[in-house]
Structures are given as C-alpha cells and as structure tokens.
Write a protein that holds these residues in place. Structure first.
Motif, PDB file in Angstrom:
ATOM      1  N   GLY A 162      -1.644  66.059 -44.869  1.00 19.02           N
ATOM      2  CA  GLY A 162      -1.883  64.951 -43.941  1.00 19.02           C
ATOM      3  C   GLY A 162      -0.575  64.312 -43.486  1.00 19.02           C
ATOM      4  O   GLY A 162      -0.384  64.045 -42.292  1.00 19.02           O
ATOM      5  N   ASP A 163       0.346  64.081 -44.446  1.00 20.49           N
ATOM      6  CA  ASP A 163       1.639  63.471 -44.080  1.00 20.49           C
ATOM      7  C   ASP A 163       2.412  64.381 -43.128  1.00 20.49           C
ATOM      8  O   ASP A 163       3.023  63.910 -42.162  1.00 20.49           O
ATOM      9  CB  ASP A 163       2.493  63.225 -45.333  1.00 20.49           C
ATOM     10  CG  ASP A 163       2.022  62.008 -46.124  1.00 20.49           C
ATOM     11  OD1 ASP A 163       1.140  61.268 -45.622  1.00 20.49           O
ATOM     12  OD2 ASP A 163       2.519  61.812 -47.253  1.00 20.49           O
ATOM     13  N   LEU A 165       1.205  66.549 -41.088  1.00 16.49           N
ATOM     14  CA  LEU A 165       0.541  66.534 -39.770  1.00 16.49           C
ATOM     15  C   LEU A 165       0.818  65.222 -39.033  1.00 16.49           C
ATOM     16  O   LEU A 165       1.035  65.221 -37.816  1.00 16.49           O
ATOM     17  CB  LEU A 165      -0.966  66.757 -39.925  1.00 16.49           C
ATOM     18  CG  LEU A 165      -1.367  68.184 -40.317  1.00 16.49           C
ATOM     19  CD1 LEU A 165      -2.827  68.243 -40.749  1.00 16.49           C
ATOM     20  CD2 LEU A 165      -1.137  69.153 -39.149  1.00 16.49           C
ATOM     21  N   ARG A 166       0.849  64.115 -39.780  1.00 14.55           N
ATOM     22  CA  ARG A 166       1.126  62.823 -39.138  1.00 14.55           C
ATOM     23  C   ARG A 166       2.548  62.795 -38.588  1.00 14.55           C
ATOM     24  O   ARG A 166       2.802  62.267 -37.508  1.00 14.55           O
ATOM     25  CB  ARG A 166       0.883  61.663 -40.111  1.00 14.55           C
ATOM     26  CG  ARG A 166      -0.593  61.245 -40.164  1.00 14.55           C
ATOM     27  CD  ARG A 166      -0.818  60.032 -41.057  1.00 14.55           C
ATOM     28  NE  ARG A 166      -0.666  60.361 -42.460  1.00 14.55           N
ATOM     29  CZ  ARG A 166      -1.633  60.918 -43.214  1.00 14.55           C
ATOM     30  NH1 ARG A 166      -2.810  61.170 -42.682  1.00 14.55           N
ATOM     31  NH2 ARG A 166      -1.421  61.201 -44.476  1.00 14.55           N
ATOM     32  N   THR A 194      -1.028  73.891 -39.675  1.00 13.39           N
ATOM     33  CA  THR A 194      -0.851  73.294 -41.003  1.00 13.39           C
ATOM     34  C   THR A 194      -0.090  74.229 -41.949  1.00 13.39           C
ATOM     35  O   THR A 194       0.820  73.801 -42.660  1.00 13.39           O
ATOM     36  CB  THR A 194      -2.235  72.941 -41.596  1.00 13.39           C
ATOM     37  OG1 THR A 194      -2.999  72.305 -40.578  1.00 13.39           O
ATOM     38  CG2 THR A 194      -2.111  72.020 -42.789  1.00 13.39           C
ATOM     39  N   PHE A 215      -5.178  70.120 -48.993  1.00 16.42           N
ATOM     40  CA  PHE A 215      -5.196  71.496 -48.459  1.00 16.42           C
ATOM     41  C   PHE A 215      -5.642  72.433 -49.579  1.00 16.42           C
ATOM     42  O   PHE A 215      -5.202  72.235 -50.729  1.00 16.42           O
ATOM     43  CB  PHE A 215      -3.795  71.881 -47.990  1.00 16.42           C
ATOM     44  CG  PHE A 215      -3.727  73.244 -47.357  1.00 16.42           C
ATOM     45  CD1 PHE A 215      -3.853  73.417 -45.992  1.00 16.42           C
ATOM     46  CD2 PHE A 215      -3.563  74.381 -48.159  1.00 16.42           C
ATOM     47  CE1 PHE A 215      -3.805  74.682 -45.429  1.00 16.42           C
ATOM     48  CE2 PHE A 215      -3.520  75.638 -47.598  1.00 16.42           C
ATOM     49  CZ  PHE A 215      -3.641  75.789 -46.234  1.00 16.42           C
ATOM     50  N   LEU A 250     -10.455  53.159 -48.938  1.00 12.66           N
ATOM     51  CA  LEU A 250      -9.792  53.450 -47.655  1.00 12.66           C
ATOM     52  C   LEU A 250      -9.632  52.191 -46.812  1.00 12.66           C
ATOM     53  O   LEU A 250      -8.600  51.975 -46.165  1.00 12.66           O
ATOM     54  CB  LEU A 250     -10.578  54.507 -46.866  1.00 12.66           C
ATOM     55  CG  LEU A 250     -10.542  55.928 -47.451  1.00 12.66           C
ATOM     56  CD1 LEU A 250     -11.501  56.839 -46.699  1.00 12.66           C
ATOM     57  CD2 LEU A 250      -9.132  56.506 -47.402  1.00 12.66           C
ATOM     58  N   ARG A 253      -6.678  50.269 -47.958  1.00  8.92           N
ATOM     59  CA  ARG A 253      -5.414  50.993 -48.104  1.00  8.92           C
ATOM     60  C   ARG A 253      -4.262  50.359 -47.307  1.00  8.92           C
ATOM     61  O   ARG A 253      -3.113  50.381 -47.742  1.00  8.92           O
ATOM     62  CB  ARG A 253      -5.618  52.471 -47.730  1.00  8.92           C
ATOM     63  CG  ARG A 253      -4.391  53.311 -47.918  1.00  8.92           C
ATOM     64  CD  ARG A 253      -4.679  54.759 -48.220  1.00  8.92           C
ATOM     65  NE  ARG A 253      -5.325  55.489 -47.139  1.00  8.92           N
ATOM     66  CZ  ARG A 253      -5.602  56.806 -47.192  1.00  8.92           C
ATOM     67  NH1 ARG A 253      -5.296  57.507 -48.279  1.00  8.92           N
ATOM     68  NH2 ARG A 253      -6.184  57.407 -46.192  1.00  8.92           N
ATOM     69  N   ASP A 259      -6.822  56.616 -38.763  1.00  9.32           N
ATOM     70  CA  ASP A 259      -8.144  57.102 -39.180  1.00  9.32           C
ATOM     71  C   ASP A 259      -8.745  56.293 -40.332  1.00  9.32           C
ATOM     72  O   ASP A 259      -9.803  56.640 -40.839  1.00  9.32           O
ATOM     73  CB  ASP A 259      -8.078  58.594 -39.556  1.00  9.32           C
ATOM     74  CG  ASP A 259      -7.068  58.887 -40.664  1.00  9.32           C
ATOM     75  OD1 ASP A 259      -6.251  57.988 -40.999  1.00  9.32           O
ATOM     76  OD2 ASP A 259      -7.085  60.000 -41.195  1.00  9.32           O
TER      77      ASP A 259
END
Ligand SMILES: Nc1ncnc2c1ncn2[C@@H]1O[C@H](COP(=O)(O)OP(=O)(O)O)[C@@H](O)[C@H]1O
Ligand SMILES: Nc1ccn([C@@H]2O[C@H](COP(=O)(O)OP(=O)(O)O)[C@@H](O)[C@H]2O)c(=O)n1
Length: 313
Positions: A162-163, A165-166, A194, A215, A250, A253, A259
C-alpha cells in the motif's frame, strides 16, 4: 490419444477375456481363444500402423503416454513472461504448466482423474536465499503495527504494498493517477504494477529478509509474484479481525489517507472478502498460513506473532 483409447479398449477386452477364461465352460473357452486371436491381430495391425505414422508417435510423446502405468498425461506449458523487475522486457522462460492426467478405465473409456497444477506443488529455488513473509489481514487489522515490531526484533525489511502504491500515485503519471483512483475505490491495482514496485524495492535493499505487507491481495497478485520473483513466500502471517473492530480502528487512524472514510472502507471490506480471503484459503491448502487473533491488544497480538519468528532469532 488414438493409441491410449485403443489400449484402454484392448485392456477392457483382455479383462473380460480373462474373466471368461477362468469362469466359463469349454464351449466358451474356444470362443475366448478365437477372440484372443482376433484381438491379438488387431493389436499387431494397430502397432504397425501407428509405428509407421509419424504423427502418431508425436501424439504419443505429447500426451506423455506411459505404457507400463497405463496413464496417459497431457501437459502443456506456455507463458511468455514479462520481466517486471526493470523495464518490462519479455523473456521466453515459462513458469506455469498444467497437466491433465487421464486414465484408461476397464470399460475402455477415458476417465479424467485430476488436474495437476504444477505451480501449486513445485516451488522454485529461492533467489539469494531470500526469506519472504507475506503479511495479510483485513484493512485496519494491525498489519503495519505488527510489522514495525518484527522489523525491530528480527532484522526484517518491511515493504508495504500500500505504501509503495501510495508513493507511486504521487508520481503524477497516468499510471499513478490510475492507482490513486483504484485505492480510493478499494480496488486491487493490477499485479504488474505492484509486483514491479516490490521487486524494485527488494533489489534496492541489502536485506534478504522481507515482510511484504498487504500482498498478495488476490490470486492474480500471487501468481504474478511467483512468476516474476521465481519463488513463493516462506509463510503467510494472517491477522484475523472482525469488520466492526477494523472499521473503528480505521476511522481512528488519522493518517490522512484518501481511503480511510466509511464509503471507501466498505468497498475495501468487500474486496477483502471476495479477493483476499480466497488467496489465504489457497495458502491454507499449501499449509503456509499462520493465523493470529488480531482483536487483542497490540502487545498480546505481538506475543502470538513472535511464535512464527523463532527460526529468525
Ligand atoms: N491490536 C490493536 N488494538 C487496537 N488498535 C490497534 C491494534 N493494532 C493496530 N491498531 C491501530 O489500528 C489502526 C490500524 O492499524 P494498522 O497497523 O495501520 O493496520 P493495517 O496495516 O492492517 O491497515 C492504527 O491506528 C493502529 O494504531
Ligand atoms: N497488493 C495490494 C495492496 C494494496 N493495494 C491497494 O492499496 C490500498 C491500501 O492498501 P494497504 O495495504 O495500504 O491498506 P489496508 O487496506 O490494509 O489498510 C488497497 O485498498 C488497494 O487499493 C493493492 O491494490 N494491491
């Protein structure tokens, strides 16, 4: 094919002949002998016609006919693989093969017995003795929190899909904009993107112990990984948590993520249920999943987590 059907037929005939020979009368015996001669002639005719036909011997080889076991297997392997590590050139190596085993039965019919998925059973040798642990769990289950502890105590390098991809979405490229939209919608970014990010990050690292967090999110992620990395993970660490608890975490967070809002979170939960749970189940069939109850306090969750890392002390 033709030959295996014939052998099945011949075997069926032989079996019925054997049966007749041992159980029936003298009149039946002479019938049996005549039949035996007839079938033997058939066999000779077939053997000579098939040996003179080159296409038949190719077929035999292609189907992997094994005369002693009576098993005819078909195998095909074909994948043109795209090297994602740097630049995306194509290489001709093949990574997957599926073979279908068919067995001629006593009735002479071909019965399909099983599909052998080679990539499920045969792992390729590890590169550079890398240790890879996939860290999975629903959004907000506490993957990142626990990875920080493992890095501190076991000398692992943490790679958060995720990091990565961000960071990629901030590149401003067309690819980056696509990733940004997919993350907001809770969708899974195409594996090519990815896996490339992960392998590049690994190549830039001197470590040989990697925690790959978030992943594989689906089976396509996993298959792309095996194809490109050339090996599977050591094991999967799976943080098990309820949606109710994850939602609460979440929303608290506060990392400014696009998201972490109720609408996106609901979509992420659906994606997790539909795509990620099946990949965990897939790894369960390989005996590679180590499940940890993630509802407890972070300290308690870590105590359980450590049990999986004793080999790395
Ligand atoms: N066991 C836990 N109990 C309570 N809160 C937790 C726990 N583990 C993580 N958190 C908190 O929940 C939020 C999500 O955790 P995080 O590690 O970012 O999850 P993930 O990486 O799985 O999305 C964070 O704010 C984190 O501090
Ligand atoms: N393998 C991955 C990992 C993350 N992602 C995307 O990145 C988003 C955030 O993933 P993440 O692992 O950082 O966060 P959590 O959803 O686990 O909190 C996911 O919802 C997906 O949109 C992906 O497409 N493929």
């Amino acid at each position: 094919m033709r030959r295996s059907i014939f052998v099945g037929f011949h075997r069926a005939a032989s079996k019925s002949l054997a049966h007749t020979t041992f159980t029936n009368t003298t009149r039946d015996k002479s019938f049996t002998e005549n039949n035996a001669v007839f079938f033997s002639l058939c066999l000779r005719w077939f053997a000579s016609s098939s040996s003179s036909s080159s296409s038949s011997s190719v077929t035999q080889r292609e189907e992997g006919y094994n005369a002693s076991s009576g098993i005819a297997s078909k195998s095909s392997s074909s994948v043109v693989r795209c090297d994602l590590r740097r630049g995306g050139e194509k290489s001709a190596s093949s990574s997957y093969s599926h073979s279908t085993e068919t067995t001629p039965t006593s009735s002479g019919k071909i019965r399909s017995t099983k599909i052998v998925d080679d990539d499920m059973t045969e792992q390729q040798p590890k590169k550079k003795n890398n240790h890879v642990v996939f860290v999975l769990g629903g959004p907000g289950a506490g993957k990142g929190t626990q990875c920080a502890n493992i890095v501190r105590d076991y000398n692992f390098t943490h790679l958060s899909a995720g990091d990565l991809l961000r960071a990629h979405m901030k590149s401003g490229t067309e690819d980056g904009n696509m990733v940004a939209q997919m993350i907001k919608d809770g969708k899974i970014v195409p594996s090519a993107v990815t896996v490339k990010l992960l392998l590049n990050a690994m190549a830039d690292s001197k470590s040989n112990r990697f925690l790959i967090d978030g992943f594989p999110r689906n089976k396509e992620n996993r298959d792309a990984w095996v194809s490109e990395a050339g090996y599977d993970c050591d094991f999967v660490l799976m943080y098990d948590c309820t949606e109710e608890v994850m939602l609460e975490r979440l929303l608290g967070r506060n990392e400014g993520r696009t998201d972490d809002n109720v609408e996106s979170i609901k979509k992420r939960f659906v994606t997790f249920r539909e795509s990620s749970v099946p990949v965990v189940e897939f790894y369960e069939t390989l005996g590679k999943v180590r499940k940890v109850d993630a509802i407890a306090t972070p300290e308690e969750v870590y105590e359980k987590t450590k049990e999986s890392f004793a080999q790395f002390e």
